[in-house]
Design a protein around this motif. Structure first.
Motif, PDB file in Angstrom:
ATOM      1  N   ARG A 123      13.219   3.561   0.326  1.00 31.63           N
ATOM      2  CA  ARG A 123      12.576   4.845   0.623  1.00 31.63           C
ATOM      3  C   ARG A 123      11.125   4.804   0.139  1.00 31.63           C
ATOM      4  NH1 ARG A 123      17.296   5.232   2.028  1.00 31.63           N
ATOM      5  NH2 ARG A 123      18.502   7.117   2.369  1.00 31.63           N
ATOM      6  N   ASP A 124      10.296   5.610   0.777  1.00 32.37           N
ATOM      7  CA  ASP A 124       8.913   5.788   0.351  1.00 32.37           C
ATOM      8  C   ASP A 124       8.885   7.024  -0.539  1.00 32.37           C
ATOM      9  OD1 ASP A 124       6.221   6.104  -0.009  1.00 32.37           O
ATOM     10  OD2 ASP A 124       5.705   5.940   2.110  1.00 32.37           O
ATOM     11  N   LEU A 125       8.707   6.825  -1.824  1.00 27.92           N
ATOM     12  CA  LEU A 125       8.782   7.936  -2.778  1.00 27.92           C
ATOM     13  C   LEU A 125       7.608   8.890  -2.660  1.00 27.92           C
ATOM     14  CD1 LEU A 125      10.105   6.120  -5.959  1.00 27.92           C
ATOM     15  CD2 LEU A 125      11.386   7.290  -4.165  1.00 27.92           C
ATOM     16  N   ASP A 126       6.474   8.437  -2.150  1.00 28.61           N
ATOM     17  CA  ASP A 126       5.311   9.314  -2.011  1.00 28.61           C
ATOM     18  C   ASP A 126       5.523  10.410  -0.983  1.00 28.61           C
ATOM     19  OD1 ASP A 126       3.546   8.598  -3.925  1.00 28.61           O
ATOM     20  OD2 ASP A 126       2.259   7.396  -2.638  1.00 28.61           O
ATOM     21  N   THR A 127       6.560  10.297  -0.167  1.00 27.55           N
ATOM     22  CA  THR A 127       6.756  11.313   0.864  1.00 27.55           C
ATOM     23  C   THR A 127       7.226  12.643   0.290  1.00 27.55           C
ATOM     24  OG1 THR A 127       9.025  10.588   1.255  1.00 27.55           O
ATOM     25  CG2 THR A 127       7.309   9.611   2.635  1.00 27.55           C
ATOM     26  N   ILE A 128       7.742  12.648  -0.940  1.00 29.53           N
ATOM     27  CA  ILE A 128       8.238  13.904  -1.485  1.00 29.53           C
ATOM     28  C   ILE A 128       7.541  14.348  -2.764  1.00 29.53           C
ATOM     29  CG2 ILE A 128      10.543  13.800  -0.487  1.00 29.53           C
ATOM     30  CD1 ILE A 128      11.202  12.909  -3.559  1.00 29.53           C
ATOM     31  N   MET A 129       6.985  13.430  -3.492  1.00 28.00           N
ATOM     32  CA  MET A 129       6.324  13.798  -4.746  1.00 28.00           C
ATOM     33  C   MET A 129       5.521  12.611  -5.244  1.00 28.00           C
ATOM     34  SD  MET A 129       9.657  13.536  -7.300  1.00 28.00           S
ATOM     35  CE  MET A 129       9.189  15.036  -8.022  1.00 28.00           C
ATOM     36  N   THR A 130       4.706  12.846  -6.237  1.00 31.67           N
ATOM     37  CA  THR A 130       3.985  11.728  -6.818  1.00 31.67           C
ATOM     38  C   THR A 130       4.874  11.022  -7.823  1.00 31.67           C
ATOM     39  OG1 THR A 130       3.031  13.014  -8.623  1.00 31.67           O
ATOM     40  CG2 THR A 130       1.762  12.925  -6.562  1.00 31.67           C
ATOM     41  N   GLY A 151       0.775  -1.230   0.000  1.00 34.54           N
ATOM     42  CA  GLY A 151       0.000   0.000   0.000  1.00 34.54           C
ATOM     43  C   GLY A 151       0.807   1.280   0.000  1.00 34.54           C
ATOM     44  N   THR A 152       2.113   1.214  -0.117  1.00 33.71           N
ATOM     45  CA  THR A 152       2.918   2.424  -0.184  1.00 33.71           C
ATOM     46  C   THR A 152       3.744   2.396  -1.459  1.00 33.71           C
ATOM     47  OG1 THR A 152       4.743   1.413   1.011  1.00 33.71           O
ATOM     48  CG2 THR A 152       3.097   2.564   2.335  1.00 33.71           C
ATOM     49  N   LYS A 153       4.396   3.488  -1.746  1.00 35.74           N
ATOM     50  CA  LYS A 153       5.252   3.580  -2.933  1.00 35.74           C
ATOM     51  C   LYS A 153       6.702   3.365  -2.527  1.00 35.74           C
ATOM     52  CE  LYS A 153       1.934   4.743  -5.727  1.00 35.74           C
ATOM     53  NZ  LYS A 153       1.057   3.720  -6.120  1.00 35.74           N
ATOM     54  N   LYS A 154       6.970   2.262  -1.883  1.00 31.88           N
ATOM     55  CA  LYS A 154       8.328   1.957  -1.439  1.00 31.88           C
ATOM     56  C   LYS A 154       9.158   1.503  -2.635  1.00 31.88           C
ATOM     57  CE  LYS A 154       7.799   1.592   3.301  1.00 31.88           C
ATOM     58  NZ  LYS A 154       8.635   2.323   4.162  1.00 31.88           N
ATOM     59  N   ALA A 155      10.418   1.936  -2.612  1.00 39.67           N
ATOM     60  CA  ALA A 155      11.331   1.593  -3.702  1.00 39.67           C
ATOM     61  C   ALA A 155      12.710   1.332  -3.129  1.00 39.67           C
ATOM     62  CB  ALA A 155      11.392   2.728  -4.720  1.00 39.67           C
ATOM     63  N   LEU A 156      13.444   0.426  -3.782  1.00 36.30           N
ATOM     64  CA  LEU A 156      14.845   0.208  -3.462  1.00 36.30           C
ATOM     65  C   LEU A 156      15.641   1.214  -4.288  1.00 36.30           C
ATOM     66  CD1 LEU A 156      16.937  -1.597  -1.971  1.00 36.30           C
ATOM     67  CD2 LEU A 156      17.147  -2.847  -4.132  1.00 36.30           C
ATOM     68  N   ILE A 157      16.467   1.988  -3.617  1.00 40.87           N
ATOM     69  CA  ILE A 157      17.267   3.004  -4.292  1.00 40.87           C
ATOM     70  C   ILE A 157      18.650   2.416  -4.559  1.00 40.87           C
ATOM     71  CG2 ILE A 157      18.110   5.373  -4.214  1.00 40.87           C
ATOM     72  CD1 ILE A 157      15.011   5.058  -3.975  1.00 40.87           C
ATOM     73  N   VAL A 158      19.083   2.500  -5.816  1.00 41.55           N
ATOM     74  CA  VAL A 158      20.390   1.982  -6.203  1.00 41.55           C
ATOM     75  C   VAL A 158      21.190   3.087  -6.879  1.00 41.55           C
ATOM     76  CG1 VAL A 158      19.578  -0.403  -6.439  1.00 41.55           C
ATOM     77  CG2 VAL A 158      19.587   1.078  -8.439  1.00 41.55           C
ATOM     78  N   GLY A 159      22.494   3.029  -6.680  1.00 44.21           N
ATOM     79  CA  GLY A 159      23.376   4.010  -7.293  1.00 44.21           C
ATOM     80  C   GLY A 159      24.160   3.392  -8.430  1.00 44.21           C
ATOM     81  N   LEU A 160      24.235   4.128  -9.506  1.00 40.41           N
ATOM     82  CA  LEU A 160      25.084   3.776 -10.635  1.00 40.41           C
ATOM     83  C   LEU A 160      26.142   4.868 -10.726  1.00 40.41           C
ATOM     84  CD1 LEU A 160      22.240   2.903 -13.158  1.00 40.41           C
ATOM     85  CD2 LEU A 160      23.536   1.323 -11.732  1.00 40.41           C
ATOM     86  N   LYS A 161      27.123   4.669 -11.569  1.00 38.44           N
ATOM     87  CA  LYS A 161      28.163   5.704 -11.640  1.00 38.44           C
ATOM     88  C   LYS A 161      27.602   7.011 -12.189  1.00 38.44           C
ATOM     89  CE  LYS A 161      30.558   4.920 -15.893  1.00 38.44           C
ATOM     90  NZ  LYS A 161      31.676   4.427 -16.608  1.00 38.44           N
ATOM     91  N   SER A 162      26.532   6.948 -12.980  1.00 36.14           N
ATOM     92  CA  SER A 162      26.016   8.162 -13.612  1.00 36.14           C
ATOM     93  C   SER A 162      24.707   8.684 -13.023  1.00 36.14           C
ATOM     94  CB  SER A 162      25.814   7.909 -15.102  1.00 36.14           C
ATOM     95  OG  SER A 162      24.835   6.899 -15.289  1.00 36.14           O
ATOM     96  N   CYS A 163      24.034   7.910 -12.159  1.00 33.99           N
ATOM     97  CA  CYS A 163      22.748   8.362 -11.644  1.00 33.99           C
ATOM     98  C   CYS A 163      22.297   7.518 -10.454  1.00 33.99           C
ATOM     99  CB  CYS A 163      21.685   8.331 -12.738  1.00 33.99           C
ATOM    100  SG  CYS A 163      21.320   6.677 -13.373  1.00 33.99           S
ATOM    101  N   VAL A 164      21.199   7.950  -9.856  1.00 29.70           N
ATOM    102  CA  VAL A 164      20.550   7.205  -8.778  1.00 29.70           C
ATOM    103  C   VAL A 164      19.195   6.770  -9.320  1.00 29.70           C
ATOM    104  CG1 VAL A 164      19.591   7.353  -6.442  1.00 29.70           C
ATOM    105  CG2 VAL A 164      21.744   8.519  -6.989  1.00 29.70           C
ATOM    106  N   CYS A 165      18.824   5.509  -9.062  1.00 27.75           N
ATOM    107  CA  CYS A 165      17.593   4.950  -9.602  1.00 27.75           C
ATOM    108  C   CYS A 165      16.755   4.323  -8.497  1.00 27.75           C
ATOM    109  CB  CYS A 165      17.903   3.878 -10.644  1.00 27.75           C
ATOM    110  SG  CYS A 165      18.932   4.444 -11.998  1.00 27.75           S
ATOM    111  N   ALA A 166      15.461   4.191  -8.769  1.00 29.32           N
ATOM    112  CA  ALA A 166      14.535   3.565  -7.834  1.00 29.32           C
ATOM    113  C   ALA A 166      13.854   2.398  -8.536  1.00 29.32           C
ATOM    114  CB  ALA A 166      13.497   4.580  -7.369  1.00 29.32           C
ATOM    115  N   LEU A 167      13.838   1.250  -7.860  1.00 28.97           N
ATOM    116  CA  LEU A 167      13.166   0.056  -8.374  1.00 28.97           C
ATOM    117  C   LEU A 167      12.000  -0.262  -7.458  1.00 28.97           C
ATOM    118  CD1 LEU A 167      16.393  -2.082  -8.901  1.00 28.97           C
ATOM    119  CD2 LEU A 167      15.067  -0.928 -10.687  1.00 28.97           C
TER     120      LEU A 167
END
Length: 157
Positions: free
Chosen positions: A99-106, A8-24
């Motif tokens: 992280r819960d992505l809904d806490t900062i934006m849609t 029920g939340t927009k939880k995502a695993l945050i991963v770092g790459l050399k060029s960016c940060v991504c959420a899965l």
């Protein structure tokens, strides 16, 4: 590390790459781990590093940075994701947390993960395995200001 899911939340695993940060999307993530040995295989696209045996299952290893146009020199972590009835390991530079992505934006405001991937790469992934393409299409690239806001919020809570 096994991943705990919250419904029920927009939880995502945050991963770092050399060029960016991504959420899965956390719903697709099985676990994160140190990289295991990878056996190269011939005749695969450049973003497929080979096969690794993960928990007894031969698992394709995909360099997420390479998919997005910036190949990693060396993976520091694997993130195994569920793709239909199969699993795929994504090699990344870092696992930065959940992280819960809904806490900062849609979610609709975030750029899609595959926006920087070439059309040919996306088509190749879709041809090889449509389920993997579906998993990657549900991820997002996190602009620096979004990642900084998530990090600041985590420090406050």
């Amino acid at each position: 590390m096994a991943i705990e899911r919250t419904v029920g939340t927009k939880k995502a695993l945050i991963v770092g790459l050399k060029s960016c940060v991504c959420a899965l999307q956390l719903a697709h993530v099985i676990e994160t781990m140190r990289p295991l040995p990878v056996e190269p295989i011939s005749g695969v696209p450049s973003f497929v590093q080979g096969i690794s045996i993960i928990r007894g299952i031969p698992t394709p290893v995909v360099d997420l940075g390479s998919v997005l146009g910036s190949p990693s020199e060396r993976a520091e972590r694997f993130v195994t994701v569920r793709a239909g009835d199969k699993q795929v390991a994504l090699s990344v530079n870092a696992v930065l947390g959940v992280r819960d992505l809904d806490t900062i934006m849609t979610i609709r405001e975030l750029p899609p993960l595959l926006q920087r991937a070439s059309k040919d790469t996306v088509e190749t992934i879709g041809t090889l395995d449509e389920q993997v393409l579906m998993v990657l299409r549900t991820g997002w690239e996190l602009p620096d200001e979004v990642w900084q806001a998530l990090t600041a919020q985590e420090a406050i809570s």
